[in-house]
Structures are given as C-alpha cells and as structure tokens.
Design a protein around this motif. Structure first.
Motif, mmCIF file in Angstrom:
data_model
loop_
_atom_site.group_PDB
_atom_site.id
_atom_site.type_symbol
_atom_site.label_atom_id
_atom_site.label_comp_id
_atom_site.label_asym_id
_atom_site.label_seq_id
_atom_site.Cartn_x
_atom_site.Cartn_y
_atom_site.Cartn_z
ATOM 1 N N ILE A 1 4.251 -7.252 -4.468
ATOM 2 C CA ILE A 1 5.448 -7.611 -5.243
ATOM 3 C C ILE A 1 5.103 -8.622 -6.326
ATOM 4 C CG2 ILE A 1 7.689 -8.779 -5.099
ATOM 5 C CD1 ILE A 1 7.998 -7.426 -2.326
ATOM 6 N N PHE A 2 4.263 -9.583 -6.010
ATOM 7 C CA PHE A 2 3.834 -10.577 -6.998
ATOM 8 C C PHE A 2 3.103 -9.899 -8.158
ATOM 9 C CE2 PHE A 2 0.545 -13.464 -8.602
ATOM 10 C CZ PHE A 2 1.348 -14.483 -9.093
ATOM 11 N N LEU A 3 2.205 -8.977 -7.872
ATOM 12 C CA LEU A 3 1.478 -8.275 -8.934
ATOM 13 C C LEU A 3 2.402 -7.437 -9.806
ATOM 14 C CD1 LEU A 3 -1.756 -7.197 -7.025
ATOM 15 C CD2 LEU A 3 -1.500 -9.011 -8.738
ATOM 16 N N ILE A 4 3.396 -6.790 -9.183
ATOM 17 C CA ILE A 4 4.360 -6.002 -9.959
ATOM 18 C C ILE A 4 5.156 -6.903 -10.898
ATOM 19 C CG2 ILE A 4 6.474 -4.631 -9.779
ATOM 20 C CD1 ILE A 4 5.272 -3.391 -7.219
ATOM 21 N N VAL A 5 5.591 -8.048 -10.423
ATOM 22 C CA VAL A 5 6.348 -8.983 -11.260
ATOM 23 C C VAL A 5 5.492 -9.491 -12.412
ATOM 24 C CG1 VAL A 5 7.446 -11.264 -11.282
ATOM 25 C CG2 VAL A 5 7.939 -9.657 -9.438
ATOM 26 N N MET B 1 -3.166 -13.516 4.515
ATOM 27 C CA MET B 1 -3.947 -14.655 4.087
ATOM 28 C C MET B 1 -2.989 -15.749 3.657
ATOM 29 S SD MET B 1 -5.791 -12.619 1.039
ATOM 30 C CE MET B 1 -4.765 -11.421 0.221
ATOM 31 N N ALA B 2 -3.168 -16.903 4.214
ATOM 32 C CA ALA B 2 -2.348 -18.078 3.895
ATOM 33 C C ALA B 2 -0.860 -17.793 4.084
ATOM 34 C CB ALA B 2 -2.633 -18.551 2.485
ATOM 35 N N GLY B 3 -0.517 -17.016 5.087
ATOM 36 C CA GLY B 3 0.873 -16.729 5.386
ATOM 37 C C GLY B 3 1.492 -15.667 4.508
ATOM 38 N N LEU B 4 0.720 -14.998 3.659
ATOM 39 C CA LEU B 4 1.239 -13.952 2.788
ATOM 40 C C LEU B 4 0.842 -12.595 3.347
ATOM 41 C CD1 LEU B 4 0.317 -15.376 -0.730
ATOM 42 C CD2 LEU B 4 2.516 -15.464 0.407
ATOM 43 N N SER B 5 1.795 -11.694 3.359
ATOM 44 C CA SER B 5 1.464 -10.336 3.775
ATOM 45 C C SER B 5 1.042 -9.530 2.548
ATOM 46 C CB SER B 5 2.662 -9.670 4.459
ATOM 47 O OG SER B 5 3.659 -9.373 3.503
ATOM 48 N N ILE B 6 0.574 -8.333 2.764
ATOM 49 C CA ILE B 6 0.149 -7.482 1.660
ATOM 50 C C ILE B 6 1.333 -7.154 0.752
ATOM 51 C CG2 ILE B 6 0.431 -5.307 2.888
ATOM 52 C CD1 ILE B 6 -2.430 -6.115 0.502
ATOM 53 N N TRP B 7 2.529 -7.083 1.311
ATOM 54 C CA TRP B 7 3.716 -6.776 0.505
ATOM 55 C C TRP B 7 4.071 -7.913 -0.440
ATOM 56 C CZ3 TRP B 7 4.302 -1.981 0.114
ATOM 57 C CH2 TRP B 7 3.996 -1.139 1.179
ATOM 58 N N HIS B 8 3.862 -9.145 -0.018
ATOM 59 C CA HIS B 8 4.087 -10.283 -0.912
ATOM 60 C C HIS B 8 3.157 -10.199 -2.120
ATOM 61 C CE1 HIS B 8 5.684 -12.270 2.837
ATOM 62 N NE2 HIS B 8 6.682 -12.454 1.967
ATOM 63 N N MET C 1 -3.550 -5.259 11.446
ATOM 64 C CA MET C 1 -2.952 -5.690 10.199
ATOM 65 C C MET C 1 -3.023 -7.207 10.025
ATOM 66 S SD MET C 1 -2.088 -3.536 8.121
ATOM 67 C CE MET C 1 -0.919 -2.966 6.980
ATOM 68 N N GLU C 2 -3.386 -7.920 11.062
ATOM 69 C CA GLU C 2 -3.432 -9.380 10.994
ATOM 70 C C GLU C 2 -4.478 -9.877 10.008
ATOM 71 O OE1 GLU C 2 -1.598 -11.857 12.328
ATOM 72 O OE2 GLU C 2 -0.230 -10.288 12.982
ATOM 73 N N TYR C 3 -5.576 -9.144 9.831
ATOM 74 C CA TYR C 3 -6.623 -9.603 8.931
ATOM 75 C C TYR C 3 -6.197 -9.547 7.470
ATOM 76 C CZ TYR C 3 -7.547 -4.635 8.174
ATOM 77 O OH TYR C 3 -7.434 -3.307 7.872
ATOM 78 N N ILE C 4 -5.154 -8.797 7.155
ATOM 79 C CA ILE C 4 -4.680 -8.696 5.774
ATOM 80 C C ILE C 4 -3.884 -9.945 5.383
ATOM 81 C CG2 ILE C 4 -3.154 -7.405 4.224
ATOM 82 C CD1 ILE C 4 -3.991 -4.887 5.632
#
Length: 78
Positions: free
Chosen positions: A16-20, A6-13, A1-4
């Motif tokens: 959530i950003f896209l939903i907002v 990027m720049a300290g953001l996880s896939i969940w960040h 999961m580390e490759y997901i």
C-alpha cells in the motif's frame, strides 16, 4: 508468513505504501530520482578512487634510484 513481517509491518503495508508513493510522484519522477541517485553514487565512488590514487602518488617512498631517474630525465630534456 512471519518472516515477511519487518519492524511490525506486514507485506500489505509495504504494498500500500508503494502504491501511494507511485500515485503521488508518478513513475517518471521516480525514474529520474533513481537516475540522479545512481549518478551521485557513481560520482562519489569515482572521487574516492581518484583521491586514493592521488594519495598513493603523494606518499610513494622516494628512493635513490627514483631520484637518479628523475634527474636523468630532466637533464636530457634541457
């Protein structure tokens, strides 16, 4: 999961950003924005291609043969 990450953001960040963003702007505005950006890119590419063609026509080497052909066409039209 580390490759997901990027720049300290996880896939969940990112999710959530896209939903907002979708909730704030709505899908229709985002679709129109996508069309506008696509049209702008298309127009930019067309203008660059046209400019390149104009520069190629302006900077074509003039030869004696080309000058003779141009003179023959202009005298035939007169």
């Amino acid at each position: 999961m580390e490759y997901i990450k990027m720049a300290g953001l996880s896939i969940w960040h990112v999710v959530i950003f896209l939903i907002v963003v979708v909730l704030l702007f709505g899908t229709s505005k985002l679709k129109n924005l996508g069309k506008d950006v696509g049209g702008a890119v298309k127009d930019f590419k067309k203008s660059m291609r046209d400019e390149t063609e104009e520069n190629a026509q302006l900077h074509t080497p003039r030869t004696i043969d080309a000058e003779v052909k141009t003179a023959d066409h202009s005298s035939a039209k007169s």
